[in-house]
Design a protein around this motif. Structure first.
Motif, mmCIF file in Angstrom:
data_model
loop_
_atom_site.group_PDB
_atom_site.id
_atom_site.type_symbol
_atom_site.label_atom_id
_atom_site.label_comp_id
_atom_site.label_asym_id
_atom_site.label_seq_id
_atom_site.Cartn_x
_atom_site.Cartn_y
_atom_site.Cartn_z
ATOM 1 N N PRO A 54 -15.460 -6.334 3.728
ATOM 2 C CA PRO A 54 -15.311 -4.884 3.607
ATOM 3 C C PRO A 54 -14.273 -4.338 4.588
ATOM 4 O O PRO A 54 -14.243 -4.719 5.751
ATOM 5 C CB PRO A 54 -16.711 -4.358 3.940
ATOM 6 N N GLY A 55 -13.429 -3.462 4.089
ATOM 7 C CA GLY A 55 -12.357 -2.907 4.910
ATOM 8 C C GLY A 55 -11.064 -3.655 4.659
ATOM 9 O O GLY A 55 -10.046 -3.069 4.279
ATOM 10 N N MET A 56 -11.094 -4.964 4.847
ATOM 11 C CA MET A 56 -9.869 -5.740 4.632
ATOM 12 C C MET A 56 -9.553 -5.886 3.147
ATOM 13 O O MET A 56 -8.387 -5.907 2.747
ATOM 14 C CB MET A 56 -9.966 -7.129 5.265
ATOM 15 N N LYS A 59 -7.839 -2.754 1.942
ATOM 16 C CA LYS A 59 -6.514 -2.659 2.560
ATOM 17 C C LYS A 59 -5.528 -3.623 1.915
ATOM 18 O O LYS A 59 -4.376 -3.268 1.636
ATOM 19 C CB LYS A 59 -6.656 -2.960 4.052
ATOM 20 N N LYS A 63 -2.101 -2.773 -0.395
ATOM 21 C CA LYS A 63 -0.763 -3.302 -0.119
ATOM 22 C C LYS A 63 -0.177 -3.977 -1.351
ATOM 23 O O LYS A 63 1.015 -3.853 -1.633
ATOM 24 C CB LYS A 63 -0.818 -4.305 1.043
ATOM 25 N N MET A 113 -2.626 -9.266 -10.398
ATOM 26 C CA MET A 113 -3.690 -10.257 -10.566
ATOM 27 C C MET A 113 -3.362 -11.534 -9.789
ATOM 28 O O MET A 113 -4.224 -12.110 -9.113
ATOM 29 C CB MET A 113 -3.874 -10.548 -12.059
ATOM 30 N N LEU A 116 -3.753 -10.800 -6.055
ATOM 31 C CA LEU A 116 -5.169 -10.607 -5.727
ATOM 32 C C LEU A 116 -5.835 -11.954 -5.475
ATOM 33 O O LEU A 116 -6.624 -12.107 -4.538
ATOM 34 C CB LEU A 116 -5.854 -9.865 -6.884
ATOM 35 N N LYS A 117 -5.474 -12.944 -6.289
ATOM 36 C CA LYS A 117 -6.122 -14.254 -6.204
ATOM 37 C C LYS A 117 -5.790 -15.010 -4.926
ATOM 38 O O LYS A 117 -6.511 -15.928 -4.548
ATOM 39 C CB LYS A 117 -5.745 -15.116 -7.423
ATOM 40 N N ILE A 118 -4.703 -14.660 -4.252
ATOM 41 C CA ILE A 118 -4.369 -15.411 -3.043
ATOM 42 C C ILE A 118 -4.397 -14.584 -1.769
ATOM 43 O O ILE A 118 -4.360 -15.146 -0.667
ATOM 44 C CB ILE A 118 -2.992 -16.093 -3.148
ATOM 45 N N GLN A 119 -4.452 -13.242 -1.886
ATOM 46 C CA GLN A 119 -4.387 -12.423 -0.677
ATOM 47 C C GLN A 119 -5.596 -11.546 -0.417
ATOM 48 O O GLN A 119 -5.834 -11.159 0.726
ATOM 49 C CB GLN A 119 -3.138 -11.536 -0.713
ATOM 50 N N ALA A 120 -6.331 -11.199 -1.461
ATOM 51 C CA ALA A 120 -7.463 -10.292 -1.241
ATOM 52 C C ALA A 120 -8.697 -11.108 -0.845
ATOM 53 O O ALA A 120 -9.033 -12.082 -1.514
ATOM 54 C CB ALA A 120 -7.737 -9.471 -2.498
ATOM 55 N N PRO A 121 -9.374 -10.725 0.234
ATOM 56 C CA PRO A 121 -10.486 -11.535 0.750
ATOM 57 C C PRO A 121 -11.774 -11.434 -0.067
ATOM 58 O O PRO A 121 -12.701 -10.710 0.291
ATOM 59 C CB PRO A 121 -10.678 -11.059 2.191
#
Lengths: 150, 83
Positions: A54-56, A59, A63, A113, A116-121
């Protein structure tokens, strides 16, 4: 709000309607929905558990969307990602993009997409007949996302 | 103080979700935070030697040389698998 991290399911028709409403300037609407599939690497999957930071998460998605807007001429963008326990066949993620023309809408949706698969936690734990297993990131996803760097 | 949080498979391997460390020269970079964690918890050595582990400071992905200061939130986690 264009980004939602939530446990609740989403309705594809409602999301498309929101992208289209009062939006005569955009002639293209592109959407992607990802779902829980029944097999991965040969094992029967009964469900998924999704965790996030949550939070990251918010963010990093913001981006990614900023980068997409900077690169393509797009109008509305919507990203929904569910978390928690999800059963077979359930919807996991929604990406929707509008644009004047289809080229930018398709490219931006795919880019969002892929990144998202490689950067979103987010992390997926698969529930299978042999127990629970956290999924490993795929090198192919990293390679796919890196193609956008050219 | 520096808050350190762990996620997903890493949190389960360590059996720890969160801890705090004093902010001083032994924790002023991500690499030093890792080193101190392993010194304090020797059983975590193999886990933190995993080159694929990712790190973030205040919700931004960073590498091991990134500075850390009092009040920062440091996170360690496996490569992400969303979508």
């Amino acid at each position: 709000m264009s980004i939602s991290i939530q446990t609740q399911d989403f309705n594809l028709a409602d999301e498309v309607a929101a992208l289209e409403q009062d939006n005569a300037a955009d002639g293209a609407v592109v959407t992607f929905t990802g779902r829980v599939r029944n097999q991965n690497l040969g094992l029967e999957v009964s469900g998924l558990y999704l965790e996030h930071y949550p939070g990251m998460t918010e963010k990093s998605l913001e981006k990614i969307l900023e980068t997409a807007r900077g690169r393509w001429d797009i109008g509305r963008v919507r990203v929904i990602h569910r978390i928690g326990q999800l059963d077979l066949g359930e919807q996991i993620v929604f990406v929707g993009v509008t644009s004047k023309h289809r080229r930018d809408a398709f490219a931006a949706a795919e880019f969002i997409m892929d990144y998202l698969k490689i950067q979103a936690p987010f992390w997926k734990k698969e529930l299978t007949e042999q127990g629970e297993k956290w999924l490993d990131a795929r090198q192919s996803d990293t390679a796919k996302a890196q193609q956008w760097d050219r | 103080m520096i808050k350190v949080v762990f996620f997903a498979a890493l949190r389960e391997q360590l059996n720890c979700a969160e801890l705090s460390l004093s902010a001083d020269e032994s924790t002023d970079t991500i690499a030093k935070v890792k080193q101190l964690l392993v010194e304090q918890h020797p059983q975590w050595q193999d886990t933190f030697n995993n080159a694929s582990l990712l790190s973030a400071v205040n919700h931004e992905m960073v590498d091991g040389s990134h500075p850390v200061k009092s009040g920062d939130e440091v996170a360690f986690f496996p490569p992400v698998t969303g979508g």
